[in-house]
Structure formats: C-alpha cells, structure tokens
Design a protein around this motif. Structure first.
Motif, PDB file in Angstrom:
ATOM      1  N   ASN A   1       0.827  -1.212   0.000  1.00 21.77           N
ATOM      2  CA  ASN A   1       0.000   0.000   0.000  1.00 21.77           C
ATOM      3  C   ASN A   1       0.861   1.262   0.000  1.00 21.77           C
ATOM      4  OD1 ASN A   1      -2.719   0.602  -0.329  1.00 21.77           O
ATOM      5  ND2 ASN A   1      -3.006   1.135   1.810  1.00 21.77           N
ATOM      6  N   SER A   2       1.785   1.331  -0.936  1.00 23.84           N
ATOM      7  CA  SER A   2       2.699   2.475  -1.039  1.00 23.84           C
ATOM      8  C   SER A   2       1.999   3.662  -1.698  1.00 23.84           C
ATOM      9  CB  SER A   2       3.948   2.088  -1.830  1.00 23.84           C
ATOM     10  OG  SER A   2       4.846   1.373  -1.021  1.00 23.84           O
ATOM     11  N   ILE A   3       1.315   4.444  -0.853  1.00 20.40           N
ATOM     12  CA  ILE A   3       0.636   5.659  -1.305  1.00 20.40           C
ATOM     13  C   ILE A   3       0.934   6.774  -0.299  1.00 20.40           C
ATOM     14  CG2 ILE A   3      -1.199   4.436  -2.538  1.00 20.40           C
ATOM     15  CD1 ILE A   3      -3.025   4.918  -0.127  1.00 20.40           C
ATOM     16  N   ASP A   4       0.325   7.940  -0.502  1.00 23.88           N
ATOM     17  CA  ASP A   4       0.396   9.077   0.421  1.00 23.88           C
ATOM     18  C   ASP A   4       1.812   9.623   0.581  1.00 23.88           C
ATOM     19  OD1 ASP A   4      -2.245   8.511   0.659  1.00 23.88           O
ATOM     20  OD2 ASP A   4      -2.244   8.141   2.809  1.00 23.88           O
ATOM     21  N   PRO A   5       2.380  10.212  -0.481  1.00 21.12           N
ATOM     22  CA  PRO A   5       3.739  10.749  -0.393  1.00 21.12           C
ATOM     23  C   PRO A   5       3.804  12.074   0.362  1.00 21.12           C
ATOM     24  CG  PRO A   5       2.793  11.251  -2.529  1.00 21.12           C
ATOM     25  CD  PRO A   5       1.794  10.378  -1.823  1.00 21.12           C
ATOM     26  N   PHE A   6       4.929  12.319   0.992  1.00 18.97           N
ATOM     27  CA  PHE A   6       5.235  13.621   1.592  1.00 18.97           C
ATOM     28  C   PHE A   6       6.729  13.883   1.447  1.00 18.97           C
ATOM     29  CE2 PHE A   6       7.033  15.905   5.258  1.00 18.97           C
ATOM     30  CZ  PHE A   6       6.531  17.155   4.957  1.00 18.97           C
TER      31      PHE A   6
ATOM     32  N   ILE B   1      10.203  16.312   2.087  1.00 19.37           N
ATOM     33  CA  ILE B   1      10.798  17.261   3.020  1.00 19.37           C
ATOM     34  C   ILE B   1      12.310  17.306   2.798  1.00 19.37           C
ATOM     35  CG2 ILE B   1      11.085  15.542   4.866  1.00 19.37           C
ATOM     36  CD1 ILE B   1      10.355  17.821   6.874  1.00 19.37           C
ATOM     37  N   GLU B   2      12.904  18.464   3.037  1.00 12.58           N
ATOM     38  CA  GLU B   2      14.345  18.646   2.939  1.00 12.58           C
ATOM     39  C   GLU B   2      14.930  18.857   4.332  1.00 12.58           C
ATOM     40  OE1 GLU B   2      15.390  21.774   0.273  1.00 12.58           O
ATOM     41  OE2 GLU B   2      14.041  21.096  -1.319  1.00 12.58           O
ATOM     42  N   GLU B   3      16.138  18.342   4.536  1.00 13.54           N
ATOM     43  CA  GLU B   3      16.813  18.488   5.825  1.00 13.54           C
ATOM     44  C   GLU B   3      18.313  18.375   5.621  1.00 13.54           C
ATOM     45  OE1 GLU B   3      17.260  18.624  10.139  1.00 13.54           O
ATOM     46  OE2 GLU B   3      15.876  19.394   8.649  1.00 13.54           O
ATOM     47  N   ASP B   4      19.047  19.404   6.063  1.00 12.00           N
ATOM     48  CA  ASP B   4      20.514  19.396   5.990  1.00 12.00           C
ATOM     49  C   ASP B   4      21.018  19.081   4.583  1.00 12.00           C
ATOM     50  OD1 ASP B   4      20.707  20.001   8.687  1.00 12.00           O
ATOM     51  OD2 ASP B   4      20.768  17.892   9.290  1.00 12.00           O
ATOM     52  N   GLY B   5      20.395  19.704   3.590  1.00 10.89           N
ATOM     53  CA  GLY B   5      20.815  19.524   2.216  1.00 10.89           C
ATOM     54  C   GLY B   5      20.383  18.228   1.570  1.00 10.89           C
ATOM     55  N   LYS B   6      19.656  17.391   2.314  1.00  6.75           N
ATOM     56  CA  LYS B   6      19.161  16.128   1.765  1.00  6.75           C
ATOM     57  C   LYS B   6      17.666  16.209   1.534  1.00  6.75           C
ATOM     58  CE  LYS B   6      22.712  13.277   3.990  1.00  6.75           C
ATOM     59  NZ  LYS B   6      22.970  12.118   4.900  1.00  6.75           N
ATOM     60  N   LYS B   7      17.198  15.443   0.569  1.00  7.77           N
ATOM     61  CA  LYS B   7      15.791  15.425   0.207  1.00  7.77           C
ATOM     62  C   LYS B   7      15.215  14.041   0.502  1.00  7.77           C
ATOM     63  CE  LYS B   7      16.350  18.931  -3.402  1.00  7.77           C
ATOM     64  NZ  LYS B   7      17.702  19.365  -3.013  1.00  7.77           N
ATOM     65  N   TYR B   8      14.052  14.018   1.157  1.00  2.00           N
ATOM     66  CA  TYR B   8      13.454  12.754   1.578  1.00  2.00           C
ATOM     67  C   TYR B   8      12.012  12.665   1.130  1.00  2.00           C
ATOM     68  CZ  TYR B   8      17.397  12.483   4.861  1.00  2.00           C
ATOM     69  OH  TYR B   8      18.641  12.439   5.422  1.00  2.00           O
ATOM     70  N   LEU B   9      11.581  11.444   0.886  1.00  2.00           N
ATOM     71  CA  LEU B   9      10.173  11.160   0.662  1.00  2.00           C
ATOM     72  C   LEU B   9       9.696  10.231   1.777  1.00  2.00           C
ATOM     73  CD1 LEU B   9       7.951  11.690  -1.585  1.00  2.00           C
ATOM     74  CD2 LEU B   9       8.280   9.269  -2.134  1.00  2.00           C
ATOM     75  N   PHE B  10       8.605  10.642   2.444  1.00  2.75           N
ATOM     76  CA  PHE B  10       7.906   9.798   3.404  1.00  2.75           C
ATOM     77  C   PHE B  10       6.639   9.289   2.739  1.00  2.75           C
ATOM     78  CE2 PHE B  10      10.778  12.030   6.030  1.00  2.75           C
ATOM     79  CZ  PHE B  10      10.832  11.456   7.284  1.00  2.75           C
ATOM     80  N   TRP B  11       6.200   8.090   3.093  1.00  2.10           N
ATOM     81  CA  TRP B  11       4.978   7.548   2.516  1.00  2.10           C
ATOM     82  C   TRP B  11       4.487   6.363   3.350  1.00  2.10           C
ATOM     83  CZ3 TRP B  11       9.650   5.568   1.299  1.00  2.10           C
ATOM     84  CH2 TRP B  11       9.761   4.195   1.091  1.00  2.10           C
ATOM     85  N   GLY B  12       3.268   5.904   3.018  1.00  3.04           N
ATOM     86  CA  GLY B  12       2.734   4.700   3.648  1.00  3.04           C
ATOM     87  C   GLY B  12       1.297   4.847   4.080  1.00  3.04           C
ATOM     88  N   SER B  13       0.596   3.719   4.133  1.00  2.00           N
ATOM     89  CA  SER B  13      -0.814   3.714   4.483  1.00  2.00           C
ATOM     90  C   SER B  13      -1.189   2.399   5.162  1.00  2.00           C
ATOM     91  CB  SER B  13      -1.679   3.920   3.224  1.00  2.00           C
ATOM     92  OG  SER B  13      -3.055   3.817   3.522  1.00  2.00           O
ATOM     93  N   PHE B  14      -1.163   2.405   6.496  1.00  2.00           N
ATOM     94  CA  PHE B  14      -1.622   1.303   7.341  1.00  2.00           C
ATOM     95  C   PHE B  14      -0.768   0.035   7.246  1.00  2.00           C
ATOM     96  CE2 PHE B  14      -5.764   3.628   6.608  1.00  2.00           C
ATOM     97  CZ  PHE B  14      -5.681   4.330   7.796  1.00  2.00           C
ATOM     98  N   PHE B  15       0.391   0.136   6.607  1.00  2.54           N
ATOM     99  CA  PHE B  15       1.358  -0.966   6.599  1.00  2.54           C
ATOM    100  C   PHE B  15       2.746  -0.444   6.966  1.00  2.54           C
ATOM    101  CE2 PHE B  15      -2.113  -2.687   4.198  1.00  2.54           C
ATOM    102  CZ  PHE B  15      -2.113  -4.041   4.523  1.00  2.54           C
ATOM    103  N   GLY B  16       2.761   0.604   7.776  1.00  3.65           N
ATOM    104  CA  GLY B  16       3.996   1.249   8.181  1.00  3.65           C
ATOM    105  C   GLY B  16       4.246   2.532   7.407  1.00  3.65           C
ATOM    106  N   ILE B  17       4.836   3.502   8.083  1.00  6.86           N
ATOM    107  CA  ILE B  17       5.286   4.738   7.456  1.00  6.86           C
ATOM    108  C   ILE B  17       6.789   4.634   7.246  1.00  6.86           C
ATOM    109  CG2 ILE B  17       5.475   7.241   7.682  1.00  6.86           C
ATOM    110  CD1 ILE B  17       2.591   6.170   7.336  1.00  6.86           C
TER     111      ILE B  17
END
Length: 338
Positions: free
Chosen positions: A160-165, A167-183
């Motif tokens: 269930n890899s949906i719901d992207p977010f 964010i940038e931190e310390d020059g790095k770029k990240y994608l968070f995601w997930g739906s009821f099977f872990g974030i």
C-alpha cells in the motif's frame, strides 16, 4: 485510504457544479467574503487529502485527491475563499503506470525552480501494485508534465505504497509515505525526481497511520498522520493525530513517550456534531500575524457526500499542537493575510 465510488464522484460533481454555476465547473469564483470570520467548510465540494503551497505570485494553490478527475487545483488569496481553476493533468497527460488507477493524495513542492507534484496511483484494493509518481511544472497552475513512477509497492517492499510527503533536511531530500502498513522514508536525488542510488528505506512509524505530514517547529519535528476509516460516510472514524521527535527520522513519540512505531499518538482533531471523519491535513501555513493554519478534509453530517475542505487555526500548548477543542470549528476568525 482514498476510497472513491462512482456515485460519490457524480454527486460531488453535481454539488460542485451547483456551487460554482459553470458549465465546466471552473468558471465562477466562490465569492470572497469581507467578513472577519469564516465558516467551515471553506469549499462546498469534495476536496480530499489537500496539499497546499504559496505560489511565487502570492496566491495559495491547493491540490487534492481526484474526486474531480485528473487532480483538481484550487486557488485562494486568503485560505477561505477557493476557486477551482483546473486540473494538474488532462486525459492526454494523465499518468498511467497503474492501469485504471486513481490519482490520490498529491503533495506539492517547489524544488530547484520548478513545482514538483508527488502523487499516488492505485485502484481500490490494489495495495501490491499501487505506487508513487512525480510530475513537474513551471507554474502552480500547471500544466504538469509526468516524470513517471518512483516505485510500486511490490518493487520497494512496502504494501500500500501511497500518500507521499516530501521534506528537505541538511541539504538532503526525503520522501515519506505509507498507508496502514507502516510509514517509511527514503532519500531522493538532488532534483527530487528519483530515488538516490543505493538509498535504503527506513520505517518511521507503525501500522495505525497514513497520510503523514512533518512540520518543524523550534527543536522538534511534528509528524501529523491520520488513523481510522476515511470513507464510510457518517460512520467514518478518521481523525488527525501527531507525535514528535528531535530528529527528522525519529523516533516519534506521544506525550507519554510511546513510540509511533508502537502506534503511540496524540489526537489533534476528532469528530463533533457537524463534522466526522476529519483528517489527512495539508501543510501548515503561517499568516501575517504569525498564526499557524491547517487545512484538512471531513464529512459533513447533514450532507455526507464527499469529503469537504475544512480550515482551522493551530495553537501550540506546552510544545504540542492543538486545534479548537479537539474538533473542527464551526466558525472562527479569518487568517490575516492582507
């Protein structure tokens, strides 16, 4: 989860058309009120899973799950009066890596001088093959050019890899995601358009959550998420929750120190007599007086067709976010943006 029915789509379209009085449903601006207060909902049609950005032109642009096909784009000067100005995609430019899939839970960003829209694509019940893609545009109004999928569930090993977010931190770029099977979180390339070479995913939170958004304030990162059922009409149990961490990648905990990996959380917005199923928030926007505001969707009890757009002020009490009395406002003072 972004459950959509044909009947919901049709009813929402009818509701929107009646509200905007345009043949295509995009011609009439919802009148901007001169009042100092506003009433929820701030948009009369279904606008689920909102994501918002302030454009370089000073206006606010909001993107949502496609109860209006091809990902609706709304525009506002004041966060209260919203105009539907079009869609991110057309039938010709619509992403297609998931055949017959819907476009759900977009996340809008400005990266390297262009607007970057992450999106989910899935069919209901397609948790093994759904995935996340990315599109770009020179303007927040589009048109958006699809850059293709980043990954599917069965490719990255997260069901269930949906719901992207993003964010940038310390020059790095990240994608968070997930739906009821872990974030989960993973590092992206410098342009934000693909996974970084040999990047490894990291689980951040447990199986109670979906639709995460992370807000940094003072010394903490606050991970907002939604729990419960989003799409059961007046029986929906969706509500907005939060945990906090001193590090972007966790651990995130509740007030008692329970880890979100163990499904600990604090409730931010629950239900009341007018709105239920409230959750999946937008980014926090700060007005000219330094007041924080958040948009999210809910179901109006007296007219439970679609998921309407709600706006509320975020208060900070003892290092934790609160909204109203823990439920949506019926009416409140407007943001100060002029």
């Amino acid at each position: 989860m972004k459950k959509m029915y044909l009947s919901l789509f049709l009813a929402t379209t009818i509701s929107f058309t009646n509200g905007c009085n345009g043949e295509e449903g995009v011609d009439k601006i919802i009148e901007k009120s001169e009042e100092t207060t506003y009433s929820n909902p701030v948009y009369p049609g279904s606008m689920p899973d909102p994501s918002i950005i302030k454009g370089r032109d000073g206006n606010y642009y909001l993107y949502a799950t496609e109860d209006i096909r091809n990902t609706p784009i709304c525009k506002s000067e004041d966060l209260v009066s919203w105009e539907l100005i079009g869609t991110a995609f057309s039938e010709e430019t619509r992403p297609d890596f998931e055949p017959n899939g819907g476009l759900w839970a977009p996340d809008i960003n400005y990266i390297n001088d262009q607007y970057v829209l992450y999106y989910s694509m899935s069919v209901w019940g397609g948790g093994n093959t759904c995935g996340i893609g990315v599109a770009t545009a020179a303007s927040p109004q589009g048109p958006f050019n699809d850059q293709g999928k980043l990954f599917r569930s069965n490719e990255i090993g997260v069901h269930n890899s949906i719901d992207p977010f993003y964010i940038e931190e310390d020059g790095k770029k990240y994608l968070f995601w997930g739906s009821f099977f872990g974030i989960y979180a993973i590092e992206l390339t410098d342009d934000g358009l693909s996974l970084k070479y040999k990047a490894e995913k990291k689980q951040i939170a447990g199986t109670a959550f979906e639709g995460v958004y992370i807000h940094k304030k003072d010394n903490y990162y606050y991970m907002f998420a939604s729990v419960g059922s989003c799409c059961e009409g007046v029986n929906s149990t969706y509500h907005l929750v939060v945990g906090r961490s001193e590090s972007l990648l966790g651990p995130y905990v509740d007030k008692e120190g329970k880890d979100m990996m163990d499904n600990g959380y604090e409730v931010v917005i629950g239900s009341n007599e007018k709105f239920v199923g409230n959750g999946h928030c937008s980014e926090i926007i700060q007005d000219n007086e330094g007041v924080d505001w958040i948009l999210y969707h809910g179901i109006e009890v007296e007219n439970p067709v679609g998921r309407v757009l709600l706006l509320d002020q975020v208060h900070w009490e003892n290092g934790w976010p609160t909204v109203n009395d823990g439920t949506p406002s019926i009416s409140a003072k407007k943001p100060v943006l002029e």
